[in-house]
Scaffold this motif. Structure first.
Motif, PDB file in Angstrom:
ATOM      1  N   LYS A 111      21.191  30.628  80.205  1.00 36.75           N
ATOM      2  CA  LYS A 111      22.856  30.449  81.157  1.00 36.75           C
ATOM      3  C   LYS A 111      23.481  29.662  81.931  1.00 36.75           C
ATOM      4  O   LYS A 111      22.750  28.050  81.585  1.00 36.75           O
ATOM      5  N   ASN A 152      15.179  39.511  89.481  1.00 34.25           N
ATOM      6  CA  ASN A 152      17.338  39.223  89.483  1.00 34.25           C
ATOM      7  C   ASN A 152      16.670  37.437  90.500  1.00 34.25           C
ATOM      8  O   ASN A 152      16.478  37.271  91.619  1.00 34.25           O
ATOM      9  N   GLN A 206      25.480  31.332  87.610  1.00 29.43           N
ATOM     10  CA  GLN A 206      25.663  32.274  86.628  1.00 29.43           C
ATOM     11  C   GLN A 206      24.340  33.299  87.499  1.00 29.43           C
ATOM     12  O   GLN A 206      23.449  32.912  87.994  1.00 29.43           O
ATOM     13  N   GLN A 207      24.537  34.964  87.129  1.00 26.75           N
ATOM     14  CA  GLN A 207      23.370  35.547  87.701  1.00 26.75           C
ATOM     15  C   GLN A 207      22.200  35.960  86.410  1.00 26.75           C
ATOM     16  O   GLN A 207      22.556  35.758  85.319  1.00 26.75           O
ATOM     17  N   ARG A 230      17.500  34.303  97.035  1.00 27.98           N
ATOM     18  CA  ARG A 230      18.038  33.539  96.043  1.00 27.98           C
ATOM     19  C   ARG A 230      16.647  34.459  94.783  1.00 27.98           C
ATOM     20  O   ARG A 230      17.997  35.179  93.451  1.00 27.98           O
ATOM     21  N   THR A 253      19.002  39.199  85.083  1.00 27.98           N
ATOM     22  CA  THR A 253      18.127  40.049  85.682  1.00 27.98           C
ATOM     23  C   THR A 253      16.589  39.743  84.684  1.00 27.98           C
ATOM     24  O   THR A 253      17.089  39.884  83.029  1.00 27.98           O
ATOM     25  N   SER A 264      14.822  37.979  93.309  1.00 26.88           N
ATOM     26  CA  SER A 264      14.358  39.201  94.081  1.00 26.88           C
ATOM     27  C   SER A 264      13.725  39.898  92.753  1.00 26.88           C
ATOM     28  O   SER A 264      14.018  39.563  91.705  1.00 26.88           O
ATOM     29  N   SER A 294      19.725  35.171  91.335  1.00 23.90           N
ATOM     30  CA  SER A 294      21.255  34.752  91.389  1.00 23.90           C
ATOM     31  C   SER A 294      21.773  33.539  91.566  1.00 23.90           C
ATOM     32  O   SER A 294      20.778  32.859  92.016  1.00 23.90           O
ATOM     33  N   THR A 295      23.175  32.843  91.292  1.00 26.63           N
ATOM     34  CA  THR A 295      23.480  31.118  91.967  1.00 26.63           C
ATOM     35  C   THR A 295      22.985  30.645  91.180  1.00 26.63           C
ATOM     36  O   THR A 295      22.159  29.430  91.709  1.00 26.63           O
TER      37      THR A 295
END
Lengths: 113, 114
Positions: free
Chosen positions: B13, B77, B17-18, B63, B20, B65, B79-80
């Motif tokens: 990535k 997940n 971006q995020q 960020r 999962t 979770s 994020s950022t």
């Protein structure tokens, strides 16, 4: 001070040698200690566990706890090239309301032919 | 019994971006934990879920979770994404025996953030 400290190595030994892997811990709460083995690109797998005051033997592996010096050890007898991996010690504490497993950073072992 | 299954095995990535990640525990195991593994820090605990509830959380920013579904499968997940999030993310399912938990790890998801 980290809860569990471990020499990262690498440790290189010839086939057939006795290997000694060590960790120190900083807390004296009732707890279990575990040894995990991790091959490259794989997740850790549980090798052995001991209570905070016990020794345990399983085949070529012996796990030992020295409460007075807060030292835990894993001995590997007749080491084999297949033992080449990273060995992680871990400390498990359960207070009844919460449990916590803390890992050392791991010692990389190389057994040579 | 099948072991702990993590998907995907590898992920690339870019910053911002995020992502999962998914974990299927061993059948019958209700507890799922997530760890981040880096060469310098070793295995760092992220969080633990039991019966769809977060039971324990490590010292990671918000960020990071996760969640657990009714079939015990779990996702985490991030994020950022930051460069420092590059790591091997390990999921473990566990069960208690004799007063302590035995963790069984998956092979992990290797995340590279460019």
């Amino acid at each position: 001070q980290k809860e569990v400290e471990q020499d990262p190595g690498p440790l290189s030994v010839p086939e057939g040698a006795i290997v000694s892997l060590n960790c120190t811990y900083s807390n004296s709460a009732f707890q279990y200690f575990m040894w995990y083995r991790q091959y490259s690109r794989k997740g850790p797998e549980l090798l052995m566990y001991t209570y905070s005051s016990g020794n345990k033997e399983d085949g070529r592996f012996t796990a030992q706890v020295d409460k007075s010096s807060k030292y835990i050890s894993l001995f590997i007898r007749d080491s084999q090239p297949s033992d080449s991996a990273t060995y992680l010690c871990a400390r498990y504490v359960d207070t009844g309301t919460a449990s916590k497993l803390t890992f050392g950073t791991g010692t990389r072992l190389q057994v040579t032919l | 019994k099948a072991g702990v299954t993590q998907t995907p095995r590898y992920l690339i990535k870019t910053r911002g971006q995020q992502v999962t990640l998914s974990c299927s525990p061993i059948s019958g195991h209700r507890s799922v934990s997530w760890y981040q593994q880096t060469p310098g820090q070793g295995l760092q605990f992220l969080f633990e879920y039991f019966s769809e509830t977060q039971r324990n959380k490590g010292n990671f920013p918000g960020r990071f979770s996760g969640r657990q579904f009714s079939n015990s499968r779990s996702e985490m997940n991030v994020s950022t994404l930051e460069l420092g999030d590059s790591a091997l993310y390990l999921c473990a399912s566990s069960w208690k025996q004799g007063g302590h938990e035995k963790l069984f790890f998956g092979s992990g998801t290797q995340l590279s953030v460019l």
